[in-house]
Scaffold this motif. Structure first.
Motif, short mmCIF file in Angstrom:
data_model
loop_
_atom_site.label_atom_id
_atom_site.label_comp_id
_atom_site.label_asym_id
_atom_site.label_seq_id
_atom_site.Cartn_x
_atom_site.Cartn_y
_atom_site.Cartn_z
N ILE A 2 0.84 -1.20 0.00
CA ILE A 2 0.00 0.00 0.00
C ILE A 2 0.88 1.26 0.00
CG2 ILE A 2 -1.79 1.26 1.23
CD1 ILE A 2 -2.73 -1.43 0.08
N LYS A 3 1.93 1.23 0.78
CA LYS A 3 2.79 2.40 0.94
C LYS A 3 3.38 2.84 -0.41
CE LYS A 3 6.80 4.10 3.58
NZ LYS A 3 6.15 5.34 3.99
N ASP A 4 3.25 4.13 -0.68
CA ASP A 4 3.84 4.78 -1.86
C ASP A 4 3.25 4.34 -3.19
OD1 ASP A 4 5.55 6.26 -0.20
OD2 ASP A 4 7.11 4.72 -0.27
N HIS A 5 2.07 3.72 -3.17
CA HIS A 5 1.41 3.34 -4.41
C HIS A 5 0.04 4.02 -4.52
CE1 HIS A 5 4.47 0.10 -4.38
NE2 HIS A 5 4.37 0.24 -5.69
N ARG A 6 -0.48 4.03 -5.74
CA ARG A 6 -1.76 4.69 -6.01
C ARG A 6 -2.85 3.63 -6.17
NH1 ARG A 6 -1.97 7.82 -10.94
NH2 ARG A 6 -3.54 9.12 -9.91
N PHE A 7 -3.97 3.88 -5.48
CA PHE A 7 -5.08 2.93 -5.50
C PHE A 7 -6.38 3.64 -5.87
CE2 PHE A 7 -1.86 1.08 -2.90
CZ PHE A 7 -1.89 -0.27 -3.22
N LEU A 8 -7.21 2.92 -6.60
CA LEU A 8 -8.53 3.44 -6.95
C LEU A 8 -9.58 2.49 -6.39
CD1 LEU A 8 -9.76 5.06 -10.18
CD2 LEU A 8 -11.06 3.13 -9.25
#
Length: 337
Positions: A10-16
């Protein structure tokens, strides 16, 4: 196998989050932000999602809200650009399916296919698909331990419940097909009935909790359907949010696992817990099932086993029913919901 590492931190990534302005979507956004997500995009058409559910996220520089619809592929294609992971929550539930089955099937099946296509086209690293224990069906044949290999039962259940469960089965298989054809990593999470803060009035079983609370607040005796021995299996929304995050971060792919609470509860126990949480001494009254209302029932005591989730994604529930109800009632009293 997909040929790449399916673990997506999750850290430093982009989620939709598709269906982000929802009970599960808003709570999962909180969890992703807590874990250091670079950006969380909340996509919703606001037909069921509520702007109140995500009001607390207004002004957060790591949150972006996009109005979009799963039935409009071009909107998904644009929204998914540059996204690492997608959580697909948007669906019509059983009550909505009862009112408009054609629309429900469109959203739950064609909408899922559109999400998969947009994810594949944009090179999304991992998809987490929110399924349901409805894939096991309802009615007299549903009893005992429900595990991931339990077959679908349709005998004696309301059509809307079966249509909903069947639509989730199709969604799961579309994920499997995309993995086989294109190597799109995915995890299917089969939620049991989700409840918790920001609870809405659309889930047939979770509705039982808040309708009971509403009656107690109005000074009316809470109602227990039948003798109260019917089993329900709930899961607290904060635990679901952790499961969503764990599914991305785990190396698991091409799997389907149950996400359920620590233990099932009977409807009588449920009503008693709500009375306890409100400090009410009202005695429940036993009533016959209301005519014309969709009810999701099983053939007897059952448990939705979450052992496989522990093995595949390292998850297990932390919040028991009594504590979860206490939190929900506290939130409703504080907000006037």
């Amino acid at each position: 196998m997909s040929g790449k590492n399916p673990a997506l931190p999750i850290k430093d990534h982009r989620f939709l989050i598709v269906g982000g302005a929802s009970l599960v979507g808003s709570t999962t956004a909180d969890e992703f932000l807590r874990r250091g997500a670079k950006e969380v995009v909340l996509l919703d058409n606001f037909s069921f999602g509520s702007k109140d559910a995500i009001k607390h996220l207004e002004g957060n520089p790591r949150v972006r809200v996009v109005q979009g619809d799963v039935m409009r592929l071009h909107e998904l294609l644009k929204a998914f650009e540059g996204v690492d992971g997608v959580l697909h929550l948007a669906a019509m539930m059983t009550i909505s399916m009862d009112r408009d089955p054609w629309a429900g099937l469109d959203v739950n099946i064609r909408g899922a296919q559109n999400v998969i296509e947009a994810a594949r086209t944009n090179g999304v690293k991992k998809l987490v698909f929110a399924s349901s224990n409805a894939v096991y069906g309802y009615g007299p044949g549903v009893a005992g331990d429900l595990v991931e290999s339990t077959p679908f039962n349709s005998v004696g259940a309301p059509p809307a419940a079966i249509l909903y469960g069947a639509s989730k089965i199709v969604g799961e298989q579309l994920c499997r097909d995309a993995y086989r054809r294109y190597g799109l990593d995915y995890v299917v999470l089969r939620y049991s009935t989700v409840y918790g803060e920001r609870q809405h009035y659309r889930a047939a079983n979770a509705l039982y909790i808040i309708e009971t609370h509403d009656r107690i607040k109005a000074g009316e005796r809470p109602r227990v359907i039948g003798d109260g021995s019917e089993s329900k299996h709930f899961v607290y929304v904060g635990d679901v949010a952790r499961a969503n995050a764990a599914a991305f971060e785990a190396k698991a792919t091409d799997v389907q696992v149950n996400v359920s609470g620590p233990a099932p509860t009977t409807t009588l126990e449920l009503v008693q817990m709500v009375c306890e949480a409100t400090g009410s001494d009202l005695k429940p009254e036993h009533v016959e099932p209301p005519a014309g209302k969709v009810r999701l029932t099983s053939g007897g005591a059952f448990k939705i086993d979450h052992t496989a989730a522990g093995k595949a994604i390292g998850w297990k529930p932390e919040v028991d029913m009594r504590e979860g109800i206490r939190r929900l009632i506290e939130w409703r009293d504080e907000t006037g919901a």
